[in-house]
Enzyme design. Structure first.
Site, PDB file in Angstrom:
ATOM      1  N   GLN A  49      42.577  29.679  37.229  1.00 47.89           N
ATOM      2  CA  GLN A  49      41.768  30.556  37.793  1.00 47.89           C
ATOM      3  C   GLN A  49      41.129  31.486  36.716  1.00 47.89           C
ATOM      4  O   GLN A  49      41.560  32.052  35.914  1.00 47.89           O
ATOM      5  CB  GLN A  49      42.485  31.523  38.767  1.00 47.89           C
ATOM      6  N   TYR A  57      36.577  41.984  42.174  1.00 44.41           N
ATOM      7  CA  TYR A  57      36.403  41.741  40.862  1.00 44.41           C
ATOM      8  C   TYR A  57      34.754  41.728  40.446  1.00 44.41           C
ATOM      9  O   TYR A  57      33.830  41.805  41.361  1.00 44.41           O
ATOM     10  CB  TYR A  57      37.167  40.799  40.161  1.00 44.41           C
ATOM     11  N   ARG A  71      36.619  31.122  44.501  1.00 45.58           N
ATOM     12  CA  ARG A  71      37.340  31.769  45.741  1.00 45.58           C
ATOM     13  C   ARG A  71      36.437  32.902  45.938  1.00 45.58           C
ATOM     14  O   ARG A  71      35.787  33.860  45.306  1.00 45.58           O
ATOM     15  CB  ARG A  71      38.595  32.737  45.076  1.00 45.58           C
ATOM     16  N   GLY A  88      51.421  32.827  48.991  1.00 44.90           N
ATOM     17  CA  GLY A  88      51.513  33.698  47.722  1.00 44.90           C
ATOM     18  C   GLY A  88      53.064  34.028  47.513  1.00 44.90           C
ATOM     19  O   GLY A  88      53.829  33.368  46.733  1.00 44.90           O
ATOM     20  N   ARG A  89      53.176  35.240  48.272  1.00 44.29           N
ATOM     21  CA  ARG A  89      54.683  35.640  47.616  1.00 44.29           C
ATOM     22  C   ARG A  89      55.670  34.951  48.081  1.00 44.29           C
ATOM     23  O   ARG A  89      56.912  35.042  47.356  1.00 44.29           O
ATOM     24  CB  ARG A  89      54.597  37.120  48.483  1.00 44.29           C
TER      25      ARG A  89
END
Length: 369
Positions: free
Chosen positions: A97, A184, A232, A321-322
């Site tokens: 990424q 971002y 993304r 994810g987690r």
């Protein structure tokens, strides 16, 4: 067989299941160079159909947090080679990424304590960044007020992404993901409530606000191939002080149509739940209808929810994810119905092996017990 465990052809890259390990910043690379511990962490999780690595800054300017890896120096490329080898040796696939945080940074992590950069000189209210305090110790501090990028500086950012993409392929990655999500830099340009520039990269024009992302996607795809280039996004994101704005749905539908015309490897939605809550089901259906290619969706998935979205056609691949933090063998656990271990939030960021590579696989935990 559940669709979740069926293989998938990602533009010629064979994935052995439809489970994606989502990119997660762990802040465990003090030198910005991935090391043996990084390789062990990703190698343990190579059972995923596809791993998307944690955000790697494309330049020193792009950095927003302490202890995150880069892809702009030769030593970093060499470090990542150990990571990609560890994943490939176990039959996995991995994308890098590529990341520029924009205004979500503190001056202490920027070269010579310079201000971070953004489309406009507006600080991210209520947003913290991981940097150095005045006494030199690391900690969370309010993000610094950025300076607005000059128009002639912006093509350099695209060039940094291209260089990082080439570095990623040299390091053995199967492709790259351009991080256009989560508040971002690219999303800062896209957001019409924030980007009030009066040049070709901003203002009320949707085309202007999409320009930086699309120019970068084009340049990266030309350098390494569109089949190796993913993107993304996080439509209707409200994190990191991203405001709602007029024409938000039209902006994101224009973005997905413009990206579809470029045929990247995939589009990755990072925020299924908030998109559904803030935009509504009708928008989500229009978004999916406008995207003919591979769609990865992330959003606090469990097995049943993931299977529903695959069966309904909302997603082609589902990102977890987690659960991958504390379950290195997550795919096996989901396939066999084994319990999932809980992750310790205190060890999400920073530190060493504890809370990083010391979570056992299910069978190992039985042996220990």
């Amino acid at each position: 067989m559940s669709k979740l465990f069926q293989d998938y052809d990602l533009r010629g890259l064979k994935l052995r299941n439809r489970i994606v390990m989502a990119p997660m910043t762990r802040s465990r690379v003090p030198s910005t160079v991935p090391d043996a511990l990084t390789a062990e962490y990703y190698g343990q999780r190579a059972g995923a159909g596809l791993i998307i690595g944690e955000g790697a800054q494309v330049s020193e300017q792009a950095r927003g947090y302490l202890f995150t890896p880069g892809l702009h120096a030769s030593a970093q490329v060499q470090g990542w080679k150990g990571v990609t080898a560890a994943v490939h040796e176990r039959g996995g696939a991995i994308f890098a990424q590529l990341w520029h945080v924009g205004r979500v940074a503190h001056c202490s992590v920027q070269p010579f304590d310079r201000k971070p950069v953004a489309p406009v000189a507006v600080a991210a209210a209520g947003v913290n960044a991981y940097g150095y305090r005045e006494d030199g110790t690391p900690g969370q501090m309010p993000a610094s007020k950025p300076r607005a990028l000059d128009t002639d500086e912006i093509p350099k950012i695209t060039a940094d992404f291209v260089a990082a993409a080439r570095n990623a392929i040299e390091a053995g990655f199967d492709g790259v993901e351009i991080h256009g999500a989560n508040g971002y830099l690219f999303e800062q340009f896209i957001n019409g409530g924030l980007n009030t520039r009066d040049d070709r990269y901003g203002g009320p024009s949707i085309d202007n606000r999409l320009r930086l992302l699309l120019e970068t996607v084009d340049a990266v795809a030309e350098a390494i191939g569109s089949h190796r280039t993913g993107v993304r996004v996080s439509p209707f994101n409200r994190g990191f002080d991203m405001p709602a704005f007029e024409g938000e749905a039209e902006t994101w539908l224009a973005a997905v149509k413009a990206l579809a015309a470029r045929e990247p490897a995939y589009l990755h939605i990072s925020n299924r739940d908030s998109m559904m809550a803030n935009a509504g089901k009708d928008f989500v259906q229009r978004f999916r209808a406008a995207w003919p290619g591979t769609l990865i969706v992330a959003g606090r998935y469990g097995k049943e929810h993931a299977e529903r979205d695959l069966e309904s056609g909302l997603a082609d691949l589902v990102a977890f994810g987690r659960p991958f933090i504390s379950n290195p063998d997550l795919v096996d656990r989901l396939r066999n119905g084994w319990p999932l271990a809980e992750a310790d939030p205190a060890t999400f960021y920073g530190g060493g092996a504890a809370g990083y590579t010391d979570y056992p696989a299910w069978e190992e935990s039985l042996e220990t017990a």
